[in-house]
Design a protein around this motif. Structure first.
Motif, short mmCIF file in Angstrom:
data_model
loop_
_atom_site.label_atom_id
_atom_site.label_comp_id
_atom_site.label_asym_id
_atom_site.label_seq_id
_atom_site.Cartn_x
_atom_site.Cartn_y
_atom_site.Cartn_z
N MET A 143 15.55 12.49 24.36
CA MET A 143 14.65 13.30 23.56
C MET A 143 13.32 13.48 24.26
O MET A 143 12.85 12.61 24.97
CB MET A 143 14.44 12.61 22.19
N ASN A 144 12.72 14.64 24.02
CA ASN A 144 11.43 14.91 24.68
C ASN A 144 10.33 14.01 24.12
O ASN A 144 10.12 13.97 22.91
CB ASN A 144 11.08 16.38 24.43
N PRO A 145 9.72 13.20 24.97
CA PRO A 145 8.68 12.27 24.46
C PRO A 145 7.51 13.00 23.78
O PRO A 145 6.80 12.39 22.98
CB PRO A 145 8.20 11.54 25.71
N VAL A 146 7.33 14.30 24.07
CA VAL A 146 6.20 15.02 23.46
C VAL A 146 6.30 15.02 21.95
O VAL A 146 5.30 14.94 21.24
CB VAL A 146 6.12 16.46 24.02
N ASN A 147 7.55 15.02 21.44
CA ASN A 147 7.73 14.99 19.99
C ASN A 147 7.08 13.76 19.37
O ASN A 147 6.50 13.81 18.29
CB ASN A 147 9.22 15.02 19.65
N TYR A 148 7.16 12.62 20.12
CA TYR A 148 6.50 11.41 19.60
C TYR A 148 5.00 11.62 19.52
O TYR A 148 4.35 11.11 18.63
CB TYR A 148 6.82 10.21 20.50
N LEU A 149 4.48 12.37 20.47
CA LEU A 149 3.03 12.64 20.42
C LEU A 149 2.67 13.47 19.20
O LEU A 149 1.66 13.22 18.55
CB LEU A 149 2.59 13.38 21.69
N TYR A 150 3.50 14.45 18.90
CA TYR A 150 3.25 15.23 17.69
C TYR A 150 3.21 14.32 16.49
O TYR A 150 2.34 14.43 15.62
CB TYR A 150 4.31 16.31 17.51
#
Lengths: 631, 99, 523
Positions: free
Chosen positions: B1-8
């Motif tokens: 999964m794209n780690p950027v989603n965790y940042l969101y």
């Protein structure tokens, strides 16, 4: 023998130190210590005089170097004394008359509890005055110059409990300071021009510089002389200075200190000789003061103030003569010396009269004193005859010589100056006759003093009469003695230089004219004050008389322009300093205070509003960072 | 999964926390919202550590936990003593700290 | 390594301050004696410095140098030139008199007062000020100088605000309000000056890379350290502003009258005769040496400001109703003379200015301390409350007069020599300014004599009729000062000999020579 010069000054200086620091222990003998040291100085002066006479006329200059005073870069001031014929003349006059007046004061101040201090101040004056005439450079002269000013301040204000005396003392010092300013500017000018202010270098290099500079120096020296010698426009202090004890008026404000200006001009002759404009200014000042003082002298009812007007006028003669250049220098000094005798004698006589009359000074309350005070009458009378220029008395020779020299100036100037000098002679005869008649002749107009004591005029004690007699003898014979074989001329010539002017009219004619003026003056005075009884209350008088009683309104002018103007200036400056200069600072402080008062309201105590500002701040920071990145 | 989603997710949690701090009056809730913000930051640290292949972020996350624990202790103590004196847990009632 | 004489001269009063403050509350008198002994020992050290100093030798002597904050190139560097030696001696000389004159000024108001040991504090603070002033005169490292230049404010603040004059016409409460106003004003003015100077000090470091006065001045003189004209001028202004506040120069002067008015007479002397001298001294040492070109550039403006100070201060002194305020404004006038002498850029002017600092210290001390004795007797500072004191207390009046005559620069007393040198030095280069400044001598006579006349002469006022004359302690304070005034007036050579070489050095730093006299120049 050179080493004796410093002792001349040291003796009275020691006296002043001992008497002023010594305290009450010396009260009993203080006056004799003072008199002794002053006489010591006089004897030393005689020894030096004898020594000078033993030398050739050309080698009569002695110098004594004591120490280097201010050595800074090119600025070199030494404590060096110079004794030549000119300063010798002054030394003898100062110490001679000074010693006599010390003796006189022993009697005059007998009942004053602060007599010791008085003698201390007198000795201080002698030391400063001797320093003034013995200095070898202008800066050292300046020390003496202000030193006599200080002594004069202390002595005028000697009776300090009287506000009038304290005010007069302050006024004298201040007016003198204006003159002193001239002297210090002159010294600065000399330094920038010659790189020195010692007599030798300055006076021998006057040819190397421009006339403009010399004129500037000359005018500044004249300003100094005006202050010290009470010449127009700085004359206003002398009348008030009569608040001092009478011996002080005799010594300082008649015989010696006030003539310092004449000394300064004659000493700086080389400068004035090369600056005709400055010379002209000197003669104008002299001529104006001559008439000014004489007119004031005519109107005053206070015997001392009448004599003060006369002093001003006589010094006007001397300054006039000094402004004439080499034709007049010698006669200026000769008149200075003879004036020292007769004017000191007149003042001592006035003091003796006051002593007998419960310190009354108003001549309208005198009258018929000649029988009560015979010695005072005779000595005062001889002084009177000398000052008006009665033939063959001192004043006759010296004043006549000045009038001749004034005519000898030549041209229109010569006629004007000569005419003024003649007119002055007539007025002198008038006001002195007036003083004489009002004091010693006519009817008794005595009044009880404030405490109701009737005056009991009596002759003064021996300590007072002896000096008066000696001075009277001087007033009678000094002029003739100096005149005989032109002795005085030959004595001073090597220092001051001398040239005969060519007078448009003969000497005999001038003498005749002078005598006519004398007779006219005496005659008018007799008609007004001798034939008719003198009213006890002064009549209203003409406009001129009223103005002259107020010193020709010069004081009123000073009061309105300088005193009032100065008061307004200082008051408004105090206001400006408080509201404007300080106001800017206080305003800034108040502004900062007000701003913080506003900012304080942000601190409302609600934690959540602080949190809002935190978040807002953080958001701003982030926005700023992003913005910087983008740019 | 794209780690950027965790940042969101971290940003969302942070915003929720911040809003809670600003609008809630109850001290306990405000306190919990602060914890939420801290944990949102922790999450972001761990994600960055993963993205950059650098352990610094994880270490900082531990620090934050320690600080948060300490803060809980002190903060709860303050809240409890506030409640005892005022019988209220509203932050707006404690507005005396002003000039 | 030789004995660190300069450090000792500063450390002794500093240790003395600590020791004095530590004396138990009950033993007030012991604290006074301790302070006096310490100040006398410092004087002895200062005299040793004076003797060891060789006027013909190196520029800076008795130097000490140790690394301090190596990262910033700050060193603990001390050294004295002739100017510093003269002022060092003046400071050490005046402190014992200040302590002796203030002997009873800090006693508790009522016996058994619970205030914190005010007596010990008073004398400890005076010694602390002495230590800092001494080290400011000695420091040849700009940063070191700056620290003590600023630190001086702390003890001064407490001396002004904590130990004010008890003589106050509106009662003790009003007095304490005005006192704290004066103290805060003093502090704020000097802090602002100091902050601006701090910026300039940092700027100097950026430009020069170190803080050593000697190194920078040398580099400036031989051209190896070039400064852009604009930079030099800004740095100069930063330094000058701080010194002009401290000196104080018009229009930055208004703190001085307040501070002197509200503090006790000895503290007022400490302010004007000792602390303010650091300002004028620093102009000579730092402004001229570090920024010669900028100094010359600013000269016309500074001379005009100095001239305004002279005339304005004197005129305001005439208009004062409060004795101490009058002396304060007179001092402002005198500081104008000092600044004028420094920036006239002639050897007469600068020697005169240095001499002026010394003489003004002594003459103001004499006048102000006697005024303090007078005020403590009657309990009022207002001139109008006095009259006829001469009759009741002749010795007091006599010493007051001598102090006044010194203030008006009577020839024969020390201030005349310096004032005349300053005037001549200015006149040779700027005749018009010199002539206008000469008006100052008339105004000086006016305010002094008016003060003397209103307080000392005239009929004796009933309130002063029982006034005692000077006591032995007070005579011990005033007597030596008067003797010194006369001695230095008649024979100033010992001081000028020390000062002269240093002044010539400074002149060559700014690349100027005295103008030649006209007659000589023509040859």
């Amino acid at each position: 023998m050179d080493n004796l010069i410093a002792l001349l000054i040291a003796a009275p200086l020691l006296g002043a130190a001992v008497l002023l620091v010594g305290g009450r222990r010396l009260d009993a003998v203080g006056h004799w210590i003072g008199t002794l040291l002053s006489t010591t100085s006089f004897v030393l002066g005689l020894v030096l005089f004898a020594g000078l006479l033993g030398k050739d006329a050309e080698n009569r200059t002695l110098t004594q170097h004591l120490w280097t005073w201010i050595p800074v870069g090119g600025f070199q001031a030494d404590v060096t004394f110079r004794l030549d014929q000119l300063s010798m003349t002054f030394v003898l006059l100062i110490t001679g008359v000074g010693s006599l007046i010390h003796l006189y004061s022993v009697g005059y101040m007998e009942h004053d509890e602060r007599r010791r201090r008085f003698f201390g101040y007198l000795n201080l004056f002698l030391a400063a005055m001797l320093l003034l005439v013995l200095a070898d450079n202008y800066l050292l002269l300046y020390v003496g110059w202000e030193g006599v000013g200080l002594a004069s301040y202390l002595l005028i204000g000697f009776w300090q409990h009287k506000p009038s005396a304290a005010t007069a003392a302050k006024k004298a010092f201040l007016v003198n300071r204006v003159g002193d300013m001239g002297l210090s500017i002159a010294i600065m000018l000399m330094f920038t021009t010659f790189g020195s202010f010692a007599f030798g270098p300055v006076l021998s290099h006057t040819g190397d510089t421009s006339e403009g500079r010399l004129t500037a120096i000359g005018l500044m020296l004249l300003l100094a002389a005006c202050g010290k010698s009470a010449q127009v426009p700085l004359q206003s202090w002398l009348g008030d200075a009569m608040e001092g004890p009478t011996p002080v008026s005799a010594l300082i404000h008649a015989a010696t200190m006030v003539t310092a200006g004449v000394y300064l001009i004659v000493r700086s002759g080389a400068i004035f000789n090369a600056a005709p404009d400055a010379q002209l200014a000197v003669t104008v000042v002299g001529a104006v003061t001559l008439i000014f003082g004489a007119i004031v002298g005519c109107a005053k009812d206070d015997i001392k103030k009448a004599l003060a007007g006369s002093t001003m006028s006589q010094i006007g003669y001397m300054v006039l003569a000094a402004g004439l250049g080499p034709i007049g220098y010698v006669f200026a000094i000769m008149h200075l010396v003879t004036h020292g005798f007769f004017k000191a004698g007149l003042f001592l006589g006035a003091g003796s009269v006051m002593h007998g009359m419960n310190d009354e000074v108003d001549m309208r309350k005198y009258g018929a004193l000649r029988t009560y005070m015979p010695i005072t009458f005779v000595t005062f009378g001889l002084g009177y005859l000398a000052i008006i220029g009665f033939p063959f008395l001192s004043g006759f020779y010296s004043k006549d010589a000045i009038i001749e020299a004034a005519f000898a100036k030549g041209g229109t100037q010569g006629w004007i100056l000569g005419g003024v000098a003649l007119l002055g002679a007539a007025i002198t005869a008038f006001y002195m006759t007036r003083v004489m008649l009002m004091t010693f002749f006519g009817e008794k107009r005595w009044q009880p003093d404030a405490q109701g004591h009737e005056p009991h005029p009596h002759e003064s004690p021996k300590t007072m009469t002896i000096p008066m007699i000696v001075l009277a003898v001087g007033s009678v014979f000094a002029g003739f003695f100096f005149h005989l074989g032109d002795r005085f001329l030959h004595w001073l010539e090597p220092v001051t230089g001398h040239s005969e002017g060519d007078s448009p009219i003969g000497a005999t004619t001038i003498t005749g004219a002078t005598l006519v003026c004398l007779v006219v003056g005496v005659g008018i005075a007799w008609a007004r004050y001798g034939r008719k009884p003198v009213p006890v209350v002064a009549p209203r008088g003409s406009l001129l008389t009223r103005a002259a009683r107020r010193d020709l309104l010069q004081d009123d002018f000073n009061h309105v322009v300088l005193v009032r103007g100065g008061e307004h200036l200082t008051r408004s400056l105090v206001y400006v300093d408080h509201t404007l200069v300080d106001g800017v600072v206080n305003g800034t402080a108040a502004g900062v205070g007000g701003l913080s008062g506003r900012l304080r309201r942000v601190q409302n105590g609600f934690a959540r509003s602080y949190a809002v500002s935190m978040f807002g701040g953080a958001a701003l920071l982030v926005a700023a960072t992003l913005l910087m990145r983008a740019v | 999964m794209n780690p950027v989603n965790y940042l969101y997710l971290a940003a969302l949690l942070f915003t929720i926390g911040a809003t809670g701090v600003l609008i809630r009056r109850n001290a306990i809730v405000v306190f919990m919202c602060v914890e939420l913000m801290l944990n949102a930051c922790n999450l972001a640290f761990v994600v960055f550590s993963r993205m950059h292949g650098n352990l610094d972020g994880q270490i900082i996350a531990f620090f934050t936990m320690v600080v948060a624990a300490a803060e809980v202790v002190v903060g709860l103590a303050i809240i409890v003593s506030l409640f005892r004196t005022r019988h209220s847990a509203s932050v707006d009632d404690a507005s005396l700290m002003k000039l | 390594m030789s004995f660190p004489l300069l450090t000792a001269t500063a450390a002794l009063p500093a240790l003395g301050a600590v020791a004095t403050a530590a004396v138990p509350a009950a033993r007030r008198t012991a604290a006074k004696w301790l302070a006096l002994v310490v100040s006398l020992a410092t004087l002895a050290l200062a005299i040793t410095v004076l003797i060891r100093f060789d006027p013909g030798g190196d520029r800076y002597q008795l130097t000490e140098s140790h690394a301090w904050i190596a990262d910033f190139g700050v060193r603990y560097e001390l050294g004295v030139d002739g100017i510093a030696v003269a002022l060092l001696a003046l400071t050490a000389l005046l402190i014992p008199f200040i302590i002796l004159a203030g002997w009873n000024d800090a006693d508790p108001l009522e016996t058994g007062s619970r205030r914190w040991r005010p007596t010990q504090g008073f004398f400890a603070l005076i010694l602390a000020v002495e230590a800092m002033v001494v080290i400011s005169f000695e420091a040849t490292d700009v940063f070191l100088f700056y620290i003590f230049f600023e630190a001086m404010l702390i003890p001064m603040y407490f001396l002004i605000g904590g130990f004010g004059d008890r003589a106050h016409e509106h009662g003790e409460a009003a007095a304490s309000t005005q006192r704290s106003y004066a103290a805060v004003k003093f502090l704020l003015y000097n802090l602002v000056g100091g902050l601006i100077m701090l910026a300039a000090v940092i700027g100097l470091y950026v430009v020069a890379g170190n803080f050593s006065l000697q190194e920078i001045a040398q580099a400036r003189a031989n051209g190896s350290l070039h400064m852009v004209t604009g930079t030099e001028r800004w740095l100069f202004l930063g330094f000058f502003f701080a010194f002009a506040v401290k000196a104080p120069l018009w229009p930055l002067h208004t703190w001085l009258p307040n501070a002197m008015q509200e503090s006790t007479a000895p503290v007022a002397v400490l302010i004007t005769a000792v602390v303010d001298k650091v300002g004028t001294f620093a102009m000579l040492r730092f402004c001229l040496q570090l920024f010669p070109e900028a100094s010359k550039w600013a000269t016309p403006v500074i001379l005009v400001l100095a001239l305004i100070s002279i005339v304005y201060g004197a005129l305001l002194a005439v208009g004062q109703r409060d004795i101490k305020r009058l002396v304060a404004y007179a001092s402002i006038s005198h500081f104008g003379f000092i600044v004028m002498g420094i920036f006239a850029m002639t050897s007469q002017g600068q020697s005169g200015a240095t001499l002026y600092m010394v003489n003004h210290g002594i003459s103001t001390a004499a006048l102000m301390l006697v005024a303090g004795f007078l005020i403590s007797r009657r309990g009022s500072r207002l001139i109008a409350d006095y009259g006829g004191v001469q009759k009741v207390a002749p010795v007091l009046a006599g010493t007051f007069l001598i102090g006044g005559l010194a203030t008006l620069s009577l020839p024969g007393l020390a201030p005349f020599v310096s004032e005349f040198l300053v005037l001549v030095g200015t006149f040779t280069r700027y005749p018009v300014i010199g002539v206008i400044a000469t008006f100052g001598i008339v105004l000086a006579a006016l305010y002094t004599l008016v003060l003397y006349q209103r307080t000392m002469t005239g009929p004796v006022k009933p309130e002063v009729s029982a006034m005692p004359d000077l006591r032995v302690r007070e005579l011990v304070v005033v007597g030596p000062l008067i003797v010194l005034l006369i001695l230095l007036g008649v024979y100033p050579k010992p001081v000028t000999d020390i000062v002269d070489p240093a002044v010539r050095q400074t002149m060559s730093d700014v690349h100027t020579t005295d103008p030649k006299p006209e007659v000589e120049a023509a040859k």
